[in-house]
Scaffold this active site. Structure first.
Site, PDB file in Angstrom:
ATOM      1  CE  LYS A 107      44.671  16.954   3.782  1.00 29.77           C
ATOM      2  NZ  LYS A 107      43.716  17.495   4.788  1.00 29.77           N
TER       3      LYS A 107
HETATM    4  C1  LIG Z   1      43.577  18.801   5.094  1.00 29.49           C
HETATM    5  C2  LIG Z   1      42.308  19.175   5.728  1.00 29.49           C
HETATM    6  C3  LIG Z   1      41.874  20.517   5.778  1.00 29.49           C
HETATM    7  C4  LIG Z   1      42.710  21.662   5.258  1.00 29.49           C
HETATM    8  O1  LIG Z   1      42.755  21.657   3.851  1.00 29.49           O
HETATM    9  P1  LIG Z   1      43.909  22.488   3.095  1.00 29.49           P
HETATM   10  O2  LIG Z   1      43.734  22.155   1.666  1.00 29.49           O
HETATM   11  O3  LIG Z   1      45.205  22.037   3.657  1.00 29.49           O
HETATM   12  O4  LIG Z   1      43.641  23.925   3.380  1.00 29.49           O
HETATM   13  C5  LIG Z   1      40.634  20.800   6.342  1.00 29.49           C
HETATM   14  N1  LIG Z   1      39.878  19.809   6.857  1.00 29.49           N
HETATM   15  C6  LIG Z   1      40.255  18.518   6.836  1.00 29.49           C
HETATM   16  C7  LIG Z   1      39.374  17.495   7.441  1.00 29.49           C
HETATM   17  C8  LIG Z   1      41.473  18.152   6.266  1.00 29.49           C
HETATM   18  O5  LIG Z   1      41.843  16.864   6.267  1.00 29.49           O
END
Ligand SMILES: *Cc1c(COP(=O)(O)O)cnc(C)c1O
Length: 436
Positions: A107
């Site tokens: 993220k």
């Molecule tokens: C947010 C997140 C996901 C999921 O990603 P999306 O874009 O919501 O599908 C997977 N793994 C981690 C570690 C995350 O923080």
């Protein structure tokens, strides 16, 4: 380029407007009016380009009318202050490590880019922006870190007291400066409700500050999530063989970034949407009927989503054509038990330590391999560093997981948060006092 709502019930807007408001008034999601295609010569020259050069070209195809070249270059360079290496895992399968950013999760890409885009759009304007974000853990820390010390922007993070891990709490509460962490006596849903109430509260419309959201629905978070698909592809070597990406999915923002990359001309053959027990998407592919559900708690908690928001964008890209969608995306749901077994097995066989989210994606890749042994090359997206999930990973492996220095640094700082009840009036009072 103009941005349209996936619901199509309101007029197209500029990129600036789409970023600053976050959501269109018809409650769809913003998406580019048209997806530009990159020339074949660019795809051929990928192996000779750096991550930043590749990303700038991709960003420019989408944003050149909205952000001047030199500014966009600086944004991309500032966002990508860390690498996304490909690490061999098993024959034909590599891991794309997306956790080398400041908060050790993928993220960081979206949050860092969004922060820089927002700062650019409010620069020189009298308005200031307060970003509100409700978090169950990972989003909040990426947003806090991405927006830290960005001029003109304050960030208010709401997290449920006692319901995020110790490590996550430290990552949320140790920035100071323009970041305020509110510890809410309640659940994640309470946090989300408070944020939503503030957005629909007319009293804030009169204030000088604009309230906005940094949740994964913001289009400026989605765009940088296409960069690393191009980059991974560029480092695979033999470009002639089909390539499959396995993505651990929650709100489906990460995989939508990959599909955007494919639509821009990156020759990815297939995607695997790997989910945990929250299986509305694989069910949807199987039955053709979409049935959202309350989220279920699992080991891969950042993927505990029962009604993935980016599905609206996926369906928009595929013009609701389920047949093509099923050809390009396969999906499996993976249990916690399988996740644990796989973390152990991969560590025993290869020495590699997966986090629970990456493990779900590896499990998805294995299911795919059973069906299509001749598939070519596989890339698994590892979205978090295992040290973020010590409580889960260490007991499974019976060994210590090394903690990266940047995480250790946050752990050693003092927590600073303000405790509030889950009543809207109290939250509103706080916002009015501090942010108008
Ligand atoms: C947010 C997140 C996901 C999921 O990603 P999306 O874009 O919501 O599908 C997977 N793994 C981690 C570690 C995350 O923080």
């Amino acid at each position: 380029m103009r941005y349209i709502s996936t619901k199509g019930a309101c007029a197209p807007v500029s990129f600036k407007e789409a970023v600053l408001t976050g959501l269109p008034p018809d409650r769809g999601l913003y998406f580019p009016e048209r997806i530009p295609t990159l020339p074949a010569a660019f795809i051929r020259s990928l192996p000779d380009m750096t991550f930043r050069e590749i990303s700038l070209t991709v960003a420019e195809a989408l944003l050149e009318e909205d952000i001047p070249h030199a500014v966009l270059k600086r944004m991309v360079d500032d966002t990508l202050r860390f690498d996304a290496p490909l690490v061999p895992l098993e024959p034909g399968v590599e891991v794309l490590e997306l956790f080398h950013g400041p908060t050790l999760a993928f993220k960081d890409f979206g949050a860092r880019f969004l922060a820089r885009v927002m700062a650019y759009f409010i620069e020189g304007e009298s308005r200031e922006v307060t970003v509100l974000v409700a978090t169950s853990g990972d989003t909040g820390s990426a947003v806090a870190s991405g927006f830290f010390q960005v001029p003109g922007i304050r960030v208010v993070i709401l997290y449920p007291s006692g319901k995020v891990s110790k490590i996550q709490e430290k990552q949320l509460t140790t920035h100071g400066g323009n970041i305020t962490a509110l510890e809410i006596e309640g659940t994640f849903d309470d946090c989300q409700r408070l944020v939503k109430s503030a957005f629909s509260d007319k009293d804030f419309e009169k204030s000088r500050r604009t309230l906005t959201s940094a949740n994964s629905i913001n289009i400026a978070r989605l765009i940088p999530q296409s960069f690393y698909y191009f980059y991974a592809f560029s480092r695979l070597g033999e470009l002639k063989r089909p390539v499959v990406f396995s993505v651990p999915c929650g709100n489906f923002g990460n995989i939508t970034g990959g599909i955007l990359a494919k639509r821009m001309g990156l020759p990815i053959d297939r995607f695997i949407a790997a989910t945990n027990a929250n299986d509305v998407f694989p069910q949807f592919l199987r039955t053709g009927v979409y049935r959202p559900e309350p989220s279920k708690q699992t080991l891969s908690n950042a993927m505990d989503v029962g009604d993935p928001s980016n599905l609206a964008r996926l369906l928009h890209i595929y013009h609701d054509d389920l047949k093509t969608l099923k050809k390009e995306i396969r999906s499996w749901s993976v249990t916690d038990r399988e996740t644990k077994t796989l973390i152990k097995k991969i560590h025993d066989e290869t020495g590699y330590i997966l986090d629970p989210h990456g493990a779900v994606a590896v499990a998805g890749m294995h299911r795919y391999l059973e069906e299509e042994p001749e598939f070519g090359r596989g890339v698994v997206l590892e979205t978090a560093h295992p040290a973020k999930f010590l409580d889960i990973v260490e007991p499974i492996l019976d060994c210590r997981v090394p903690i990266p220095e940047r995480l250790q640094a946050a752990l050693e700082k003092e927590k600073e948060s303000l405790r509030l009840s889950n009543r809207y009036e109290e939250f509103k009072q706080f916002l009015m006092a501090h942010h108008s």
